[in-house]
Design a protein around this motif. Structure first.
Motif, mmCIF file in Angstrom:
data_model
loop_
_atom_site.group_PDB
_atom_site.id
_atom_site.type_symbol
_atom_site.label_atom_id
_atom_site.label_comp_id
_atom_site.label_asym_id
_atom_site.label_seq_id
_atom_site.Cartn_x
_atom_site.Cartn_y
_atom_site.Cartn_z
ATOM 1 N N VAL A 78 0.824 -1.087 0.080
ATOM 2 C CA VAL A 78 0.079 0.021 0.052
ATOM 3 C C VAL A 78 0.917 1.118 -0.010
ATOM 4 O O VAL A 78 0.711 2.151 -0.851
ATOM 5 C CB VAL A 78 -0.846 -0.283 1.268
ATOM 6 C CG1 VAL A 78 -1.788 1.220 1.265
ATOM 7 C CG2 VAL A 78 -1.963 -1.122 1.209
ATOM 8 N N SER A 79 1.860 1.063 0.891
ATOM 9 C CA SER A 79 2.695 2.427 0.918
ATOM 10 C C SER A 79 3.319 2.458 -0.287
ATOM 11 O O SER A 79 3.652 3.720 -0.680
ATOM 12 C CB SER A 79 3.747 1.900 2.121
ATOM 13 O OG SER A 79 4.746 3.306 2.297
ATOM 14 N N SER A 80 3.993 1.657 -1.037
ATOM 15 C CA SER A 80 4.868 1.695 -2.123
ATOM 16 C C SER A 80 3.780 2.242 -3.330
ATOM 17 O O SER A 80 4.347 3.088 -4.042
ATOM 18 C CB SER A 80 5.731 0.632 -2.660
ATOM 19 O OG SER A 80 4.885 -0.386 -2.730
ATOM 20 N N SER A 81 2.702 1.849 -3.202
ATOM 21 C CA SER A 81 1.751 2.394 -4.220
ATOM 22 C C SER A 81 1.271 3.795 -4.154
ATOM 23 O O SER A 81 1.110 4.627 -5.158
ATOM 24 C CB SER A 81 0.769 1.309 -4.616
ATOM 25 O OG SER A 81 -0.237 1.465 -3.546
ATOM 26 N N LEU A 82 1.200 4.105 -2.773
ATOM 27 C CA LEU A 82 1.033 5.625 -2.510
ATOM 28 C C LEU A 82 2.069 6.571 -2.889
ATOM 29 O O LEU A 82 2.130 7.446 -3.541
ATOM 30 C CB LEU A 82 0.751 5.986 -1.209
ATOM 31 C CG LEU A 82 -0.833 5.334 -0.528
ATOM 32 C CD1 LEU A 82 -0.805 5.424 0.922
ATOM 33 C CD2 LEU A 82 -1.615 6.304 -1.279
ATOM 34 N N LEU A 83 3.386 5.751 -2.525
ATOM 35 C CA LEU A 83 4.588 6.796 -2.861
ATOM 36 C C LEU A 83 4.745 6.898 -4.594
ATOM 37 O O LEU A 83 5.453 7.588 -5.018
ATOM 38 C CB LEU A 83 5.774 6.041 -2.318
ATOM 39 C CG LEU A 83 5.999 6.358 -0.748
ATOM 40 C CD1 LEU A 83 6.999 5.197 -0.366
ATOM 41 C CD2 LEU A 83 6.475 7.727 -0.461
ATOM 42 N N ALA A 84 4.011 6.284 -5.377
ATOM 43 C CA ALA A 84 4.166 6.331 -6.695
ATOM 44 C C ALA A 84 3.382 7.333 -7.442
ATOM 45 O O ALA A 84 3.596 7.915 -8.371
ATOM 46 C CB ALA A 84 3.724 4.936 -7.344
ATOM 47 N N PHE A 85 2.479 8.032 -6.542
ATOM 48 C CA PHE A 85 1.985 9.360 -7.104
ATOM 49 C C PHE A 85 2.742 10.705 -6.308
ATOM 50 O O PHE A 85 3.373 10.565 -5.253
ATOM 51 C CB PHE A 85 0.584 9.411 -6.292
ATOM 52 C CG PHE A 85 -0.372 8.445 -6.957
ATOM 53 C CD1 PHE A 85 -1.248 9.040 -8.136
ATOM 54 C CD2 PHE A 85 -0.218 7.169 -6.656
ATOM 55 C CE1 PHE A 85 -1.990 7.800 -8.627
ATOM 56 C CE2 PHE A 85 -1.061 6.044 -7.312
ATOM 57 C CZ PHE A 85 -1.873 6.480 -8.318
ATOM 58 N N PRO A 86 2.946 11.627 -7.151
ATOM 59 C CA PRO A 86 3.580 12.810 -6.429
ATOM 60 C C PRO A 86 3.082 13.344 -5.386
ATOM 61 O O PRO A 86 3.949 13.688 -4.480
ATOM 62 C CB PRO A 86 3.467 13.808 -7.860
ATOM 63 C CG PRO A 86 3.064 13.187 -8.874
ATOM 64 C CD PRO A 86 2.285 11.958 -8.453
ATOM 65 N N ASP A 87 1.950 13.428 -4.931
ATOM 66 C CA ASP A 87 1.180 14.155 -3.955
ATOM 67 C C ASP A 87 0.790 12.882 -2.834
ATOM 68 O O ASP A 87 0.028 13.336 -1.796
ATOM 69 C CB ASP A 87 0.068 14.791 -4.239
ATOM 70 C CG ASP A 87 -0.939 13.935 -4.869
ATOM 71 O OD1 ASP A 87 -0.482 12.941 -5.414
ATOM 72 O OD2 ASP A 87 -1.948 14.605 -5.119
#
Lengths: 212, 179
Positions: A78-87
């Motif tokens: 979950v964290s790495s997929s959130l980190l894939a977005f600039p914001d």
């Protein structure tokens, strides 16, 4: 100078390249989790479960350890997929989810080690476990990095580190279900500590592969 | 403010649906609110415009990671900050890469235009006119390089006493040299 900006805006608006909208990060991580579960099941079909599985599932600390490890996998995905977005998809707080999960995992390992009153025999093999985890984690790692590259991470090092932690936790889960071994010392030394090392390698790989 | 945010989100949604005019308006609005932000961080107008172009390009490349369910500005600012840091990092790395070591050019530098500082040797005679203990302390500290603590250990005094003696010696020397 203003003309240059206007010229650039004109060029960008004329660019007809179609981009698929990025899915919601939770959907993306759900996709990874489902795919990883399928991959784990297939890997276990090929390798087979440990012969003493019916016996070890009676040990509550073994089950708690597996659940915590799966928790690490979910949190890092979950964290790495959130980190894939600039914001960070404006859900910054959720990107910290791996921290409490790792704390919980450490606690579980500590209790499992304390419960191991008559310490289990250390297996004869050592680095072979790390090697197997790496092999099994390779495919999920490639897939995760491939998915992450399609987005625009501005925290590419962290995203890379967490992606590799997520992939190696699948490998670690597989090995716990395959290998006949109850020594917590061995598991920590040759399964979980190398996972952390892999995470650090991911920081470096993230910079090389995910920087845009 | 709410109206502007809504407008930007709507513009982006229309742009993602293929409306070129909306996209041009959105990029213009983005440049408009990012320019003051960059001017605060960079002194050169030329750098601001260069970086603004890079940011607009990055926004274009990353446009598929935005949807209108969340505010537009935090998304755009996140990209702007990322590019700004990248820009500064590259710029300072270049400065360091092309910096010249002083040792490489020291032979071509002009000689000192100021008087050299007073050395221990140049006032040797004055020091030996001081009381024996004070002269010894200055000799150990300034010629032999001992610290006050080390001098104190060697001559069986407290560190404070050594410092006080050194201070008195400096005052006496100053008075003698001024006369």
């Amino acid at each position: 100078m203003m003309d240059t900006i206007e010229q650039l805006i004109k060029t960008l608006t004329e660019d007809d390249t179609k981009l698929r909208p990025a899915p919601h990060p939770f959907m993306q991580s759900l996709k990874w989790i489902v795919a990883a579960a399928a991959y784990l099941a297939i890997a276990l079909v090929f390798s087979g479960l440990r012969p003493d599985i019916m016996h070890v599932i009676e040990n509550k600390w073994f089950i708690v350890e597996l659940v915590a490890l799966f928790g690490i996998f979910v949190a890092t995905s979950v964290s790495s997929s959130l980190l894939a977005f600039p914001d960070l998809h404006q859900k910054r707080i959720i990107t910290f989810a791996p921290i409490p999960m790792f704390a919980l995992f450490l606690l579980v390992i500590f209790f499992a080690w304390s419960a191991d009153n008559l310490p289990a025999f250390l297996p004869e093999h050592t680095y072979e476990c790390t090697y197997c985890i790496m092999i099994v984690s390779l495919l999920p790692a490639i897939w995760t990095f491939y998915s992450l590259r399609k987005y625009a991470s501005i925290h590419y090092r962290l995203a890379g580190g967490l992606a590799l932690l997520s992939a190696s936790s699948i490998g670690a889960l597989w090995l716990r279900l395959y290998e006949v071994n109850d020594s917590i010392i061995h598991v920590v030394e040759w399964h979980y500590l190398p996972m952390l090392v892999v995470g650090f390698i991911g920081l470096w790989l993230g910079e090389i592969i995910l920087k845009w | 403010m709410a109206k502007i945010t809504k407008t930007l989100e709507t513009l982006m949604r229309q742009a993602l649906d293929g409306d070129k005019c909306a996209y041009a308006d959105l990029l213009r609005e983005t440049a408009h609110f990012l320019r003051p932000f960059l001017k605060q961080k960079l002194s050169s107008k030329h750098d601001v415009e260069d970086l603004l172009q890079e940011i607009l390009l990055s926004i274009h490349k990353a446009r598929h990671t935005y949807n209108d369910l969340r505010p537009y500005k935090p998304w755009a600012y996140a990209i702007a900050k990322f590019r700004l840091l990248d820009y500064l990092r590259t710029r300072y790395a270049d400065h360091l890469r092309f910096a010249i070591e002083v040792s490489e050019v020291e032979n071509t530098l002009h000689e000192d235009v100021t008087e050299p500082r007073i050395s221990y040797e140049s006032i040797n005679g004055e020091i030996f006119k001081l009381p024996e203990k004070q002269a010894l302390i200055l000799q150990m500290m300034h010629q032999e390089g001992y610290t006050a603590k080390e001098v104190a250990e060697k001559i069986s005094m407290t560190e404070t006493a050594v410092k006080v003696a050194a201070h008195r010696a400096y005052k006496t020397l100053k008075r003698h040299l001024e006369e």
